[in-house]
Design a protein around this motif. Sequence first.
Motif, PDB file in Angstrom:
ATOM      1  N   VAL A 157      10.327 -12.115  15.371  1.00  0.00           N
ATOM      2  CA  VAL A 157      11.357 -13.065  14.947  1.00  0.00           C
ATOM      3  C   VAL A 157      12.658 -12.761  15.681  1.00  0.00           C
ATOM      4  N   GLU A 158      13.337 -13.813  16.127  1.00  0.00           N
ATOM      5  CA  GLU A 158      14.652 -13.693  16.742  1.00  0.00           C
ATOM      6  C   GLU A 158      15.669 -14.467  15.914  1.00  0.00           C
ATOM      7  N   ALA A 159      16.926 -14.310  16.253  1.00  0.00           N
ATOM      8  CA  ALA A 159      17.983 -14.954  15.470  1.00  0.00           C
ATOM      9  C   ALA A 159      17.880 -16.473  15.510  1.00  0.00           C
ATOM     10  N   ARG A 160      17.287 -17.033  16.578  1.00  0.00           N
ATOM     11  CA  ARG A 160      17.168 -18.481  16.691  1.00  0.00           C
ATOM     12  C   ARG A 160      15.761 -18.990  16.382  1.00  0.00           C
ATOM     13  N   SER A 161      14.936 -18.163  15.814  1.00  0.00           N
ATOM     14  CA  SER A 161      13.554 -18.562  15.525  1.00  0.00           C
ATOM     15  C   SER A 161      13.514 -19.692  14.501  1.00  0.00           C
ATOM     16  N   GLY A 162      12.540 -20.594  14.706  1.00  0.00           N
ATOM     17  CA  GLY A 162      12.286 -21.630  13.728  1.00  0.00           C
ATOM     18  C   GLY A 162      11.264 -21.163  12.709  1.00  0.00           C
ATOM     19  N   PRO A 163      10.884 -22.030  11.776  1.00  0.00           N
ATOM     20  CA  PRO A 163       9.891 -21.653  10.765  1.00  0.00           C
ATOM     21  C   PRO A 163       8.595 -21.162  11.395  1.00  0.00           C
ATOM     22  N   MET A 164       7.980 -20.165  10.779  1.00  0.00           N
ATOM     23  CA  MET A 164       6.772 -19.536  11.298  1.00  0.00           C
ATOM     24  C   MET A 164       5.764 -19.342  10.181  1.00  0.00           C
ATOM     25  N   SER A 165       4.522 -19.172  10.569  1.00  0.00           N
ATOM     26  CA  SER A 165       3.485 -18.803   9.604  1.00  0.00           C
ATOM     27  C   SER A 165       3.636 -17.332   9.228  1.00  0.00           C
ATOM     28  N   SER A 166       3.014 -16.943   8.141  1.00  0.00           N
ATOM     29  CA  SER A 166       3.030 -15.547   7.702  1.00  0.00           C
ATOM     30  C   SER A 166       1.783 -15.254   6.898  1.00  0.00           C
ATOM     31  N   VAL A 167       1.458 -13.972   6.780  1.00  0.00           N
ATOM     32  CA  VAL A 167       0.320 -13.510   5.990  1.00  0.00           C
ATOM     33  C   VAL A 167       0.822 -12.506   4.965  1.00  0.00           C
ATOM     34  N   TRP A 168       0.368 -12.669   3.721  1.00  0.00           N
ATOM     35  CA  TRP A 168       0.756 -11.791   2.617  1.00  0.00           C
ATOM     36  C   TRP A 168      -0.515 -11.229   1.989  1.00  0.00           C
ATOM     37  N   GLU A 169      -0.586  -9.926   1.939  1.00  0.00           N
ATOM     38  CA  GLU A 169      -1.808  -9.244   1.484  1.00  0.00           C
ATOM     39  C   GLU A 169      -1.496  -8.358   0.285  1.00  0.00           C
ATOM     40  N   LEU A 170      -2.147  -8.643  -0.830  1.00  0.00           N
ATOM     41  CA  LEU A 170      -1.998  -7.832  -2.031  1.00  0.00           C
ATOM     42  C   LEU A 170      -3.196  -6.891  -2.121  1.00  0.00           C
ATOM     43  N   GLU A 171      -2.909  -5.603  -2.061  1.00  0.00           N
ATOM     44  CA  GLU A 171      -3.994  -4.620  -2.173  1.00  0.00           C
ATOM     45  C   GLU A 171      -4.319  -4.381  -3.644  1.00  0.00           C
ATOM     46  N   LEU A 172      -5.604  -4.547  -3.974  1.00  0.00           N
ATOM     47  CA  LEU A 172      -6.122  -4.330  -5.317  1.00  0.00           C
ATOM     48  C   LEU A 172      -7.125  -3.190  -5.277  1.00  0.00           C
ATOM     49  N   PRO A 173      -7.550  -2.681  -6.407  1.00  0.00           N
ATOM     50  CA  PRO A 173      -8.551  -1.611  -6.387  1.00  0.00           C
ATOM     51  C   PRO A 173      -9.844  -2.070  -5.698  1.00  0.00           C
ATOM     52  N   GLY A 174     -10.118  -1.534  -4.525  1.00  0.00           N
ATOM     53  CA  GLY A 174     -11.337  -1.867  -3.794  1.00  0.00           C
ATOM     54  C   GLY A 174     -11.361  -3.263  -3.218  1.00  0.00           C
ATOM     55  N   MET A 175     -10.230  -3.970  -3.188  1.00  0.00           N
ATOM     56  CA  MET A 175     -10.196  -5.369  -2.747  1.00  0.00           C
ATOM     57  C   MET A 175      -8.873  -5.692  -2.071  1.00  0.00           C
ATOM     58  N   ARG A 176      -8.863  -6.792  -1.334  1.00  0.00           N
ATOM     59  CA  ARG A 176      -7.637  -7.340  -0.770  1.00  0.00           C
ATOM     60  C   ARG A 176      -7.599  -8.834  -1.055  1.00  0.00           C
ATOM     61  N   TYR A 177      -6.473  -9.306  -1.581  1.00  0.00           N
ATOM     62  CA  TYR A 177      -6.258 -10.737  -1.811  1.00  0.00           C
ATOM     63  C   TYR A 177      -5.220 -11.189  -0.795  1.00  0.00           C
ATOM     64  N   VAL A 178      -5.590 -12.119   0.063  1.00  0.00           N
ATOM     65  CA  VAL A 178      -4.777 -12.481   1.224  1.00  0.00           C
ATOM     66  C   VAL A 178      -4.412 -13.962   1.173  1.00  0.00           C
ATOM     67  N   LEU A 179      -3.133 -14.262   1.422  1.00  0.00           N
ATOM     68  CA  LEU A 179      -2.663 -15.628   1.553  1.00  0.00           C
ATOM     69  C   LEU A 179      -1.970 -15.781   2.898  1.00  0.00           C
ATOM     70  N   ALA A 180      -2.368 -16.791   3.673  1.00  0.00           N
ATOM     71  CA  ALA A 180      -1.669 -17.164   4.894  1.00  0.00           C
ATOM     72  C   ALA A 180      -0.946 -18.478   4.644  1.00  0.00           C
ATOM     73  N   LEU A 181       0.342 -18.519   4.957  1.00  0.00           N
ATOM     74  CA  LEU A 181       1.175 -19.684   4.690  1.00  0.00           C
ATOM     75  C   LEU A 181       1.555 -20.370   5.993  1.00  0.00           C
ATOM     76  N   SER A 182       1.481 -21.687   6.008  1.00  0.00           N
ATOM     77  CA  SER A 182       1.929 -22.457   7.163  1.00  0.00           C
ATOM     78  C   SER A 182       3.454 -22.381   7.263  1.00  0.00           C
ATOM     79  N   PRO A 183       4.038 -22.775   8.405  1.00  0.00           N
ATOM     80  CA  PRO A 183       5.487 -22.593   8.603  1.00  0.00           C
ATOM     81  C   PRO A 183       6.364 -23.368   7.630  1.00  0.00           C
TER      82      PRO A 183
END
Length: 451
Positions: A259-285
Amino acid sequence: MATTASPAQGYSYPRPSGLSGGLLGLSTSGGTTLAGPKAHPHFFSGLLTEAAPAAAALLGLADVARTRYFQPRPTGFRDPVVTCNGDRLRLESFSACGGVYARLDVLQQALDGEVHERGTTNVDVNGPLREALARVGGADPLHLAVGAEELVVTTGDGAVVEKKVPLPDRWLRGFAEVQVITAGFDPRAELSAPEAVRFLRGLPGRSRGPLWAVPAGQMMRLGARPVPGAVCLAGPERLRTMLPLLRFAKALRAYGPPVEARSGPMSSVWELELPGMRYVLALSPENNRGFSGEGAVLDALAGDDVAADADLLGALLAFEPRVEPDLLAERAGLDAARTRAALTWLGTSGRVGFDAAEAAFFHRELPYDPARVAALNPRLRSARELTDAVRFTAPDAAVVLSNGQERQVRFVDGKEYCTCPWWMDYRGERGPCKHVLAARMVRDAEKETAR
């Protein structure tokens, strides 16, 4: 204006999925295994050692599949895609609006049983099952069966379940776009369980524009402007399905591009670590942007050899939990660039995904008609039709005649520019326009001929 109805994807299950007497039975539809296509594959039977977080995460996955985050309105159920990679089960879904991708990885430490086959299928998630999952609590394990008819919970009269669910083209294209976009992400932040709770519970319900999550020591703070190291968070309400999982959370991780100071909206990934599992959400920009229109796959799909290379690589896949591009390239006799392009092509038919947590591709086979999925890139088709209308006026400049108008295409320092309205609107942030693609195809073909 008349609209075209989305084609309906048919599911056929031997009986409904159910949860009763400590047995969670997930009924499977038609899918693909190492042995070939099967009507009702049997992937796993044994113990699900972390029952409560698994039940809550499966509910979250189902909630994403039935939600339209942009211009909300009621939608039907869309059954999750399940892949057994041997050492894990991956369950995937997309939001009805195409802007949120969700995945639950049930890892080896949360499974205690027998893997019967590797492969991909859909599993039935119905209303009664959702109600039963919401009641799961405590520390007792569940017996889990994915596809075994003799173990699937019997409900009602046990009759065959037939479903037809409208699947928008953007939902299918999104699988391909997500794997290409997230393959370029790096880890940006990691929060401990207490900080993850504080951050997620403190998110605003909605925001007018994208927010930026900035790492600050062991925490993350929200800002309205991009700064280096930040992660774009467009539509914070799209992380809401993580809230019921917070009581099980071990950590929260965020992934994104530079990311730079002039960056526009971007996608991102958010990962919640659970016991023995991962719950992942990818969001559009942005809330009103689905992944299907991002155009990230178009660069790789424009090559002349990519389809043949993809056929070669596809024959080498075996539902591995980690697909190693370097190893594939060596086995197929391809260079790294052609291998990555071929993996992108395989992604357009749902055969390859990407796991940001392990920075690795994985093999799955979406149970949809590959011919239909491969035809879902109209910009690429239009570019191929324009190749005869391309005229180079200099090594780095071309004129493309399109709809009676001349579009000027330039290649400058690794970047591409066009005078068409599409480029003026998006400045290359949603993939190349059809004129740039057409000019690139002609240029690459001339280079190949000159060799």
